[in-house]
Scaffold this motif. Structure first.
Motif, PDB file in Angstrom:
ATOM      1  N   ARG A 310      -5.018  10.467  -3.845  1.00 20.42           N
ATOM      2  CA  ARG A 310      -5.320   9.204  -4.520  1.00 20.42           C
ATOM      3  C   ARG A 310      -4.095   8.301  -4.521  1.00 20.42           C
ATOM      4  O   ARG A 310      -2.975   8.757  -4.349  1.00 20.42           O
ATOM      5  CB  ARG A 310      -5.773   9.460  -5.967  1.00 20.42           C
ATOM      6  CG  ARG A 310      -7.025  10.304  -6.066  1.00 20.42           C
ATOM      7  CD  ARG A 310      -7.480  10.437  -7.496  1.00 20.42           C
ATOM      8  NE  ARG A 310      -8.643  11.322  -7.598  1.00 20.42           N
ATOM      9  CZ  ARG A 310      -9.634  11.150  -8.456  1.00 20.42           C
ATOM     10  NH1 ARG A 310      -9.631  10.131  -9.290  1.00 20.42           N
ATOM     11  NH2 ARG A 310     -10.641  12.000  -8.479  1.00 20.42           N
ATOM     12  N   PHE A 311      -4.328   7.031  -4.756  1.00 14.68           N
ATOM     13  CA  PHE A 311      -3.249   6.049  -4.758  1.00 14.68           C
ATOM     14  C   PHE A 311      -3.204   5.286  -6.079  1.00 14.68           C
ATOM     15  O   PHE A 311      -4.211   5.152  -6.785  1.00 14.68           O
ATOM     16  CB  PHE A 311      -3.416   5.046  -3.606  1.00 14.68           C
ATOM     17  CG  PHE A 311      -4.694   4.242  -3.679  1.00 14.68           C
ATOM     18  CD1 PHE A 311      -4.786   3.097  -4.457  1.00 14.68           C
ATOM     19  CD2 PHE A 311      -5.826   4.636  -2.962  1.00 14.68           C
ATOM     20  CE1 PHE A 311      -5.969   2.364  -4.533  1.00 14.68           C
ATOM     21  CE2 PHE A 311      -7.016   3.914  -3.028  1.00 14.68           C
ATOM     22  CZ  PHE A 311      -7.078   2.772  -3.821  1.00 14.68           C
ATOM     23  N   GLY A 312      -2.015   4.817  -6.415  1.00 15.42           N
ATOM     24  CA  GLY A 312      -1.806   3.886  -7.506  1.00 15.42           C
ATOM     25  C   GLY A 312      -0.792   2.862  -7.048  1.00 15.42           C
ATOM     26  O   GLY A 312       0.256   3.231  -6.504  1.00 15.42           O
ATOM     27  N   ILE A 313      -1.083   1.577  -7.235  1.00 18.17           N
ATOM     28  CA  ILE A 313      -0.221   0.533  -6.681  1.00 18.17           C
ATOM     29  C   ILE A 313       0.048  -0.544  -7.726  1.00 18.17           C
ATOM     30  O   ILE A 313      -0.880  -1.131  -8.294  1.00 18.17           O
ATOM     31  CB  ILE A 313      -0.859  -0.091  -5.423  1.00 18.17           C
ATOM     32  CG1 ILE A 313      -0.946   0.969  -4.319  1.00 18.17           C
ATOM     33  CG2 ILE A 313      -0.053  -1.297  -4.936  1.00 18.17           C
ATOM     34  CD1 ILE A 313      -1.813   0.589  -3.152  1.00 18.17           C
ATOM     35  N   GLY A 411      -3.765   9.469   0.063  1.00 12.94           N
ATOM     36  CA  GLY A 411      -3.122   8.504  -0.821  1.00 12.94           C
ATOM     37  C   GLY A 411      -1.824   7.955  -0.268  1.00 12.94           C
ATOM     38  O   GLY A 411      -1.423   6.839  -0.594  1.00 12.94           O
ATOM     39  N   MET A 412      -1.162   8.719   0.601  1.00 15.05           N
ATOM     40  CA  MET A 412       0.124   8.249   1.137  1.00 15.05           C
ATOM     41  C   MET A 412      -0.054   7.089   2.102  1.00 15.05           C
ATOM     42  O   MET A 412       0.682   6.100   2.035  1.00 15.05           O
ATOM     43  CB  MET A 412       0.875   9.409   1.794  1.00 15.05           C
ATOM     44  CG  MET A 412       1.453  10.382   0.786  1.00 15.05           C
ATOM     45  SD  MET A 412       2.400  11.754   1.516  1.00 15.05           S
ATOM     46  CE  MET A 412       1.068  12.802   2.117  1.00 15.05           C
ATOM     47  N   ILE A 413      -1.018   7.191   3.020  1.00 17.26           N
ATOM     48  CA  ILE A 413      -1.187   6.067   3.960  1.00 17.26           C
ATOM     49  C   ILE A 413      -1.741   4.843   3.237  1.00 17.26           C
ATOM     50  O   ILE A 413      -1.446   3.706   3.624  1.00 17.26           O
ATOM     51  CB  ILE A 413      -2.076   6.431   5.171  1.00 17.26           C
ATOM     52  CG1 ILE A 413      -3.500   6.828   4.749  1.00 17.26           C
ATOM     53  CG2 ILE A 413      -1.419   7.488   6.031  1.00 17.26           C
ATOM     54  CD1 ILE A 413      -4.494   6.866   5.899  1.00 17.26           C
ATOM     55  N   MET A 414      -2.522   5.052   2.169  1.00 17.04           N
ATOM     56  CA  MET A 414      -3.018   3.902   1.409  1.00 17.04           C
ATOM     57  C   MET A 414      -1.859   3.179   0.736  1.00 17.04           C
ATOM     58  O   MET A 414      -1.831   1.938   0.692  1.00 17.04           O
ATOM     59  CB  MET A 414      -4.040   4.361   0.375  1.00 17.04           C
ATOM     60  CG  MET A 414      -5.338   4.892   0.956  1.00 17.04           C
ATOM     61  SD  MET A 414      -6.278   3.663   1.901  1.00 17.04           S
ATOM     62  CE  MET A 414      -6.813   2.561   0.590  1.00 17.04           C
ATOM     63  N   CYS A 415      -0.878   3.922   0.236  1.00 20.79           N
ATOM     64  CA  CYS A 415       0.301   3.303  -0.362  1.00 20.79           C
ATOM     65  C   CYS A 415       1.166   2.617   0.694  1.00 20.79           C
ATOM     66  O   CYS A 415       1.633   1.483   0.499  1.00 20.79           O
ATOM     67  CB  CYS A 415       1.116   4.355  -1.098  1.00 20.79           C
ATOM     68  SG  CYS A 415       0.414   4.875  -2.687  1.00 20.79           S
TER      69      CYS A 415
END
Length: 545
Positions: A310-313, A411-415
């Motif tokens: 998952r991602f958080g930005i 989540g890493m590539i989304m960040c």
């Protein structure tokens, strides 16, 4: 949604988990398989539970691992099995159990060559990398994680040869076999000690991190990020990919400041979530509140949950961007800045309709499926989509050449994509999103969680169109009541009610003892709240029948 008085504050010492008690319960508690709460139950992503209540113990993990060994050949896997684990304390204990079962069954287990943790996307990537151009002796994987769930929780999921979450026919077979083994007190489970297993021929080191990081150039414009001199902080949340971020910074010469990048199985650095629970949800503003105090110092603050799917930005001084908003930005950017002609995008039924509106504006298809990343896998492998996302801050996309990167959330590539977007367009994710809202309208989303027993969750899963008899919702005509997905005609495990200017949906959580109610309005925040309330009343009425 009511907000707990502790939300956004640092976890108190009295709420730290007791590691010794968890270890004792994990080793010594033997589940009662006549109790549904202590059976193996695969939700949207594996079996999850707690040692303290007898729902995640050494017996459960051994039975699941043995069930995989018994059936993996039927699932097409006769090669090695890739093993990942996150930083929950129960994950460490379960990892040792899994290796003992795999080695005793003569299954080659690929483990991290540096004795590091292995995130979900790295396991998915490893399976696809290994199976590429192979037609036999294919690999599969086990990932030991309860995702973002509280520190005392444990979880384990199976990724077959496709690299992504197992589909329902596979999980049902594993579930049934594991419960059969448990009913026989695991007499048919083969196992050896962890010490013997790790020193055996069956446990093989594998460079998960090095290979994953080296391949990032094939999916992200790392040169653009490096050249933009962005101010980036990573809130590693003590998760399985924290050393991946360090390697990314070192290998691509991208300066990054880090916080919470050490192993702490009690997660003592955490802030309480909205409901006063300790939950490592990187997309929660309450969880991220400690680092958002520094938002003015950075262009981006990036975060991932414990298994890094998952991602958080945080969009600099503008604050945190919601998962739905960022999915809209990411999909639009990719479809306008990559050569993905002939492909569409995909979303789950409870993800924002902004994705569908954006796709329509671009003249590309948008495939809508039930909740669960497993429904995206075939869309990737068949070349139908270049991007997929779900509202719980999960997403992935294909490499620059159109090849499949992962069939699980990453989540890493989304960040990293957020950094590329800022580097290439000069726009923050929030500025990019605001520009899209000018063209497509601005949605207002709300979600409510309520406690639900297993029986209540089953009831909600079984709702159909015939259970909703009302003709209007918030004064607007109901245009559709869905219990099946628009693409694939799969059961969505709940119900979605749509009007021309909004929708509401109810479904049981696949990871916690909750049911979730979602609402989205393209009119106002007030209408979104009204949709939520009226939707809740409609669901309660349907359940009372």
């Amino acid at each position: 949604m009511a907000v707990h008085e502790l939300a956004g504050t640092k976890v108190r010492k009295e709420d730290y988990i007791d590691l010794q008690a968890i270890a004792a319960a994990y080793a010594n508690t033997h589940p009662d398989v006549s109790d549904p709460h202590q059976q193996v139950r695969f939700g949207t992503s594996g079996h999850r539970g707690q040692a303290g209540n007898g729902s995640f113990t050494a017996d459960h993990v051994a039975a699941i691992a043995q069930a995989v060994c018994n059936f993996r050949k039927q699932f097409g896997a006769e090669g090695p099995l890739f093993v990942g684990e996150d930083t929950h304390y129960l994950s460490k204990l379960a990892y040792e159990t899994v290796l003992g079962v795999l080695a005793a069954n003569g299954v080659t287990a690929y483990v991290d060559s540096e004795n590091d943790f292995v995130p979900t996307p790295s396991v998915s990537r490893a399976i696809l990398r290994y199976n590429d151009c192979r037609s036999e002796k294919l690999a599969d994987g086990l990932i030991i994680t309860p995702s973002h769930n509280p520190p005392e929780h444990g979880g384990i999921k199976y990724n077959p040869i496709t690299g992504g979450p197992a589909e329902s026919d596979i999980t049902k077979a594993i579930e049934a076999e594991a419960n059969r083994l448990l009913a026989g007190h695991n007499a048919e489970v083969k196992s050896m000690s962890y010490e013997d297993a790790k020193n055996s021929q069956w446990v093989v080191p594998y460079d998960y991190k090095g290979l994953y990081v080296a391949e990032l150039e094939s999916i992200i414009d790392m040169d653009a990020i490096r050249g933009a001199n962005l101010r980036i902080m990573v809130n590693a949340l003590g998760g399985s990919g924290m050393n991946y971020w360090h390697k990314i910074s070192e290998q691509y010469h991208i300066p990054i400041d880090f916080v919470n990048d050490t192993y702490d199985p009690q997660f003592t650095f955490m802030n309480y979530d909205h409901d006063g629970k300790v939950r490592m949800d990187c997309s929660s503003a309450y969880v991220m509140s400690a680092v958002t105090q520094s938002k003015d110092k950075y262009d981006l603050i990036l975060a991932n949950d414990p298994d890094y799917d998952r991602f958080g930005i945080v969009s600099g001084a503008q604050g945190m961007i919601s998962a739905n908003a960022y999915l809209t930005v990411a999909s639009h950017y990719l479809m306008t800045h990559r050569n993905f002609a002939g492909r569409g995008i995909a979303k789950t039924v409870v993800t924002t309709d902004m994705l569908a509106r954006s796709a329509a504006m671009l003249g590309i298809p948008c495939y809508e499926v039930p909740v669960g990343f497993k429904y995206f896998g075939s869309l990737y492998t068949e070349g139908k989509i270049a991007f997929s996302g779900e509202e719980s801050a999960g997403g992935s996309f294909v490499a620059k050449d159109g090849s499949v990167w992962t069939t699980d959330k990453d989540g890493m590539i989304m960040c990293l994509l957020a950094a590329e977007i800022k580097a290439v367009t000069g726009k923050s994710p929030i500025d990019y999103y605001n520009d899209l809202c000018e063209k497509l309208g601005r949605p207002y989303t709300m979600r409510s969680d309520a406690p639900a027993t297993l029986e209540e969750k089953d009831q909600i899963s079984s709702l159909t169109e015939s259970d909703v008899t009302e003709k209007t919702l918030c004064g607007s005509e109901i245009k559709a009541v869905l219990s099946k997905s628009p693409y694939g005609d799969f059961a969505i495990g709940g119900v979605k009610i749509a009007t021309d200017d909004g929708w509401v949906a109810a479904r049981p959580s696949g990871t916690e003892d909750l049911y979730k109610l979602y609402a989205e309005s393209f009119v106002s925040q007030e209408q979104a709240a009204a949709l939520l309330e009226e939707g809740k009343a409609l669901i309660s009425k349907a359940l009372a029948k």
